[in-house]
Design a protein around this motif. Sequence first.
Motif, mmCIF file in Angstrom:
data_model
loop_
_atom_site.group_PDB
_atom_site.id
_atom_site.type_symbol
_atom_site.label_atom_id
_atom_site.label_comp_id
_atom_site.label_asym_id
_atom_site.label_seq_id
_atom_site.Cartn_x
_atom_site.Cartn_y
_atom_site.Cartn_z
ATOM 1 N N GLY A 49 0.813 -1.133 -0.002
ATOM 2 C CA GLY A 49 -0.119 -0.009 0.228
ATOM 3 C C GLY A 49 0.450 1.027 0.152
ATOM 4 O O GLY A 49 0.209 1.966 -1.112
ATOM 5 N N PHE A 50 2.074 1.149 1.226
ATOM 6 C CA PHE A 50 2.766 2.382 0.746
ATOM 7 C C PHE A 50 3.177 2.274 -0.866
ATOM 8 O O PHE A 50 3.429 3.527 -1.159
ATOM 9 C CB PHE A 50 3.740 2.215 1.503
ATOM 10 N N LEU A 51 4.031 1.793 -0.944
ATOM 11 C CA LEU A 51 4.415 1.853 -2.734
ATOM 12 C C LEU A 51 3.702 2.372 -3.528
ATOM 13 O O LEU A 51 3.774 3.013 -5.088
ATOM 14 C CB LEU A 51 4.927 0.183 -2.902
ATOM 15 N N LEU A 52 1.875 1.458 -3.673
ATOM 16 C CA LEU A 52 1.274 2.597 -4.377
ATOM 17 C C LEU A 52 0.610 3.390 -4.346
ATOM 18 O O LEU A 52 0.615 4.681 -5.348
ATOM 19 C CB LEU A 52 -0.079 1.705 -4.389
ATOM 20 N N LEU A 53 0.708 4.132 -3.026
ATOM 21 C CA LEU A 53 0.759 5.426 -2.851
ATOM 22 C C LEU A 53 2.028 6.010 -2.842
ATOM 23 O O LEU A 53 2.031 7.237 -3.726
ATOM 24 C CB LEU A 53 0.406 5.739 -1.511
ATOM 25 N N SER A 54 3.191 6.206 -2.942
ATOM 26 C CA SER A 54 4.556 7.238 -3.158
ATOM 27 C C SER A 54 5.329 6.310 -4.446
ATOM 28 O O SER A 54 5.719 7.692 -5.121
ATOM 29 C CB SER A 54 5.494 6.480 -2.103
ATOM 30 N N VAL A 55 5.090 5.623 -4.836
ATOM 31 C CA VAL A 55 5.706 5.346 -6.406
ATOM 32 C C VAL A 55 4.950 4.945 -7.495
ATOM 33 O O VAL A 55 5.316 6.066 -8.174
ATOM 34 C CB VAL A 55 6.954 3.619 -5.904
ATOM 35 N N TRP A 56 4.105 4.647 -6.755
ATOM 36 C CA TRP A 56 2.483 4.240 -8.345
ATOM 37 C C TRP A 56 1.440 5.448 -8.464
ATOM 38 O O TRP A 56 1.112 5.605 -9.508
ATOM 39 C CB TRP A 56 2.319 3.042 -8.169
ATOM 40 N N LYS A 57 1.501 6.093 -7.184
ATOM 41 C CA LYS A 57 1.095 7.235 -7.457
ATOM 42 C C LYS A 57 -0.567 7.218 -7.330
ATOM 43 O O LYS A 57 -1.018 8.099 -7.967
ATOM 44 C CB LYS A 57 1.223 8.568 -8.305
ATOM 45 N N LEU A 58 -1.069 5.716 -6.866
ATOM 46 C CA LEU A 58 -2.542 5.951 -7.198
ATOM 47 C C LEU A 58 -2.959 6.883 -5.692
ATOM 48 O O LEU A 58 -2.495 7.060 -4.774
ATOM 49 C CB LEU A 58 -2.266 4.091 -6.365
ATOM 50 N N PRO A 59 -4.832 7.166 -6.180
ATOM 51 C CA PRO A 59 -5.211 8.200 -4.916
ATOM 52 C C PRO A 59 -5.200 7.189 -4.113
ATOM 53 O O PRO A 59 -5.350 5.876 -3.953
ATOM 54 C CB PRO A 59 -6.429 8.461 -5.537
ATOM 55 N N ALA A 60 -5.758 7.905 -2.912
ATOM 56 C CA ALA A 60 -5.764 6.696 -1.626
ATOM 57 C C ALA A 60 -7.031 6.169 -1.202
ATOM 58 O O ALA A 60 -6.828 4.973 -1.237
ATOM 59 C CB ALA A 60 -6.414 7.531 -0.365
ATOM 60 N N TRP A 61 -8.506 6.143 -2.276
ATOM 61 C CA TRP A 61 -9.661 5.430 -2.493
ATOM 62 C C TRP A 61 -9.314 4.441 -3.259
ATOM 63 O O TRP A 61 -9.507 3.215 -2.775
ATOM 64 C CB TRP A 61 -10.574 6.187 -3.147
ATOM 65 N N ALA A 62 -8.514 4.224 -4.102
ATOM 66 C CA ALA A 62 -7.891 3.299 -5.186
ATOM 67 C C ALA A 62 -7.235 2.034 -3.988
ATOM 68 O O ALA A 62 -7.417 0.983 -4.133
ATOM 69 C CB ALA A 62 -6.997 3.779 -6.263
ATOM 70 N N VAL A 63 -6.201 2.836 -2.883
ATOM 71 C CA VAL A 63 -5.099 1.676 -2.020
ATOM 72 C C VAL A 63 -6.017 0.982 -1.256
ATOM 73 O O VAL A 63 -6.369 0.185 -0.573
ATOM 74 C CB VAL A 63 -4.093 3.046 -1.500
ATOM 75 N N VAL A 64 -7.155 2.114 -1.313
ATOM 76 C CA VAL A 64 -8.289 1.239 0.232
ATOM 77 C C VAL A 64 -8.746 0.290 -0.561
ATOM 78 O O VAL A 64 -8.797 -0.976 0.160
ATOM 79 C CB VAL A 64 -9.301 2.554 0.135
ATOM 80 N N ILE A 65 -9.565 0.178 -1.851
ATOM 81 C CA ILE A 65 -9.893 -1.098 -2.655
ATOM 82 C C ILE A 65 -8.822 -2.196 -2.437
ATOM 83 O O ILE A 65 -9.587 -2.966 -1.959
ATOM 84 C CB ILE A 65 -10.556 -0.665 -3.744
ATOM 85 N N VAL A 66 -7.555 -1.795 -2.769
ATOM 86 C CA VAL A 66 -7.051 -2.597 -2.696
ATOM 87 C C VAL A 66 -6.470 -3.624 -1.409
ATOM 88 O O VAL A 66 -6.511 -4.446 -1.156
ATOM 89 C CB VAL A 66 -5.877 -1.964 -3.847
ATOM 90 N N MET A 67 -5.825 -2.804 -1.157
ATOM 91 C CA MET A 67 -5.850 -3.456 0.857
ATOM 92 C C MET A 67 -7.627 -3.696 1.398
ATOM 93 O O MET A 67 -7.084 -5.266 1.722
ATOM 94 C CB MET A 67 -5.565 -2.101 1.745
ATOM 95 N N ALA A 68 -8.401 -3.538 0.745
ATOM 96 C CA ALA A 68 -9.748 -4.066 1.406
ATOM 97 C C ALA A 68 -9.917 -5.733 0.961
ATOM 98 O O ALA A 68 -10.561 -6.528 1.230
ATOM 99 C CB ALA A 68 -10.657 -3.859 0.734
ATOM 100 N N LEU A 69 -9.367 -6.107 -0.919
ATOM 101 C CA LEU A 69 -9.600 -6.696 -0.857
ATOM 102 C C LEU A 69 -8.316 -7.708 -1.121
ATOM 103 O O LEU A 69 -8.584 -9.140 -0.209
ATOM 104 C CB LEU A 69 -9.326 -6.674 -2.954
ATOM 105 N N GLY A 70 -6.810 -7.253 0.027
ATOM 106 C CA GLY A 70 -6.128 -7.930 0.542
ATOM 107 C C GLY A 70 -6.489 -8.328 1.672
ATOM 108 O O GLY A 70 -6.234 -9.609 2.441
ATOM 109 N N GLY A 71 -7.095 -8.101 2.556
ATOM 110 C CA GLY A 71 -7.244 -8.479 3.804
ATOM 111 C C GLY A 71 -8.859 -9.166 3.935
ATOM 112 O O GLY A 71 -8.487 -10.576 4.305
ATOM 113 N N LEU A 72 -9.411 -9.593 3.057
ATOM 114 C CA LEU A 72 -10.747 -10.163 2.303
ATOM 115 C C LEU A 72 -10.144 -11.432 2.079
ATOM 116 O O LEU A 72 -10.304 -12.055 2.130
ATOM 117 C CB LEU A 72 -11.357 -9.828 1.197
ATOM 118 N N ALA A 73 -9.321 -11.595 1.345
ATOM 119 C CA ALA A 73 -8.346 -13.019 1.029
ATOM 120 C C ALA A 73 -7.667 -13.332 2.052
ATOM 121 O O ALA A 73 -7.667 -14.746 2.069
ATOM 122 C CB ALA A 73 -6.485 -12.304 -0.022
#
Length: 408
Positions: A381-405
Motif C-alpha cells: 500500500g505504501f508503494l502504491l501511494l508513493s511510487v505508483w501514485k495511486l489515489p488513496a481511495w484506490a489503495v483502500v480498495i486494494v488493501m480491503a481486497l487483500g484483507g478479504l483474501a
Amino acid sequence: MDDRRAEATHSANKAAAAQGGRRQEVFWAFLRLGLSAFGGPVAHLGYFRHEFVTRRQWLNDTAYADLVALCQFLPGPASSQVGVALGLMRAGPWGAALAWLAFTLPSALLLVVFALGAAHVEGPLAQGLVSGLKITAVAIVAHAVWGMARHLCPDKIRAGIALAGVFAVLLINGPLGQIGAILIGSLAGWLLCRQATAPLSEPLAFALSRRSGLIALGLFIALLGLLPLAASNAAWLAVADGFYRSGALVFGGGHVVLPLLEAQVVQSGWVNADAFLTGYGAAQAVPGPLFTFAAYLGALLPDINPLVGALLALLAIFVPGVLLLVGILPFWNSFRQWQGAQALMRGANAAVVGILAAALYHPVWTSAIIGPYEFALALSGFLLLSVWKLPAWAVVIVMALGGLATAF
C-alpha cells in the motif's frame, strides 16, 4: 423623492439578489468538490486552486497562496479552513457556512452509514475487511509521515525537533504529550530556525473587523477552558470537550488528528482500537475532509444516540478551527510581518512530523501488523501511494481486497 426611494429600493433588491446568487454559487461549487475531492488535504488545496483561481477566478494565485499559508499556520483542518475563507470572501458569513456544509456533508454521511452498518457485520469476511482497512491506515499514515518529513524536516535541526516530538509523545501518554511536543518544537524553532524568509505578498482583504476577530478568539479560549470543567456534568459535554480539544490542538490538519482522537476516544474507552482503525481506513475511501472521521466516531459513542453523537462530534471538531480563522484574519497581515512568526511555525511543523511518526507506531502499526502477510500488504500500500501514485481511495480498495483474501 419617490423616484430616489424607488431607485434605492431597486438597488437594495439587486444587491440582495446578487448576494443570494453568490451564496448558491458557493454551495454548488463546494458540493461538487465535497463529492469528488479525494486524496486528502494537500490534494484538496489543488482542487480549490483549479476551481476558484483558474476556473472561476474568484482570486489570483498570490492571494490564494497567502490564504493557504495562513490556514497552514493555524491549528485545525487546513483545507476546510481555506474553503471557509473562500466562502467568506465570496458571499460573507452565509457563504462561509454554506462552503463548509457542502464540502463536509457528503463524506460525513457516508462515514455515519458505515459506522452504523459495520457494527452489524460479522464473520470471517468481515474480519478480513476490517484487517484490510486497518492495514490501509498503516500505508496512509506512513506515506503522510514520509511526505511531511521531506518538506517540513529538510535539515538536521528540524529532524532533531521531530525526533524530540516522537520521544515526547511516546514517553508522555495522552494529549499532554502532543501539546508538550508542539510547545517544545515551537520554542526550538523560534530559537534555532531563523533563516531568511521569503518576501511578503499583497495583504489579504476580508470584511471582518478587529472587534469580531477578538470576539471569535475570546469564544475559542472560553470553550477551550470551560468545556473541561463542564465535562463531568453530562455525557454530551464530555464528548464536546474531547472533540473540541482535538480540533483546537491539531497542527497540520489531516492525518495529524489521528493521535489526538485516539487519545480522546480509545484511551478513554469510548471506542475500541479495532473500530477506530477500521473507521480511519474507511475515511481514506471517501471524498472531502479527513476530519469527518469524527462523525464516524461520534456514531459509535456509548450512551448517546448515533446521529446525535455524529453531529455533536462533527461540529465540535470543526468549530475551533473556524473560530481561530475568523479571529486571526483581521490581524494576520500585521502578525506575518513579525520575523519570528515563520521560525516559530517551522519548529511547530517539525514537531507535528514527530507526533505523526509516533502515531504510526502506536496505535496504527501495533494494532494492524500482526504477521508477515500484514507487513507485506502494508508495504504494498505504501508503494502504491508513493511510487505508483495511486489515489488513496484506490489503495483502500486494494488493501480491503487483500484483507478479504485472508478469509479464504
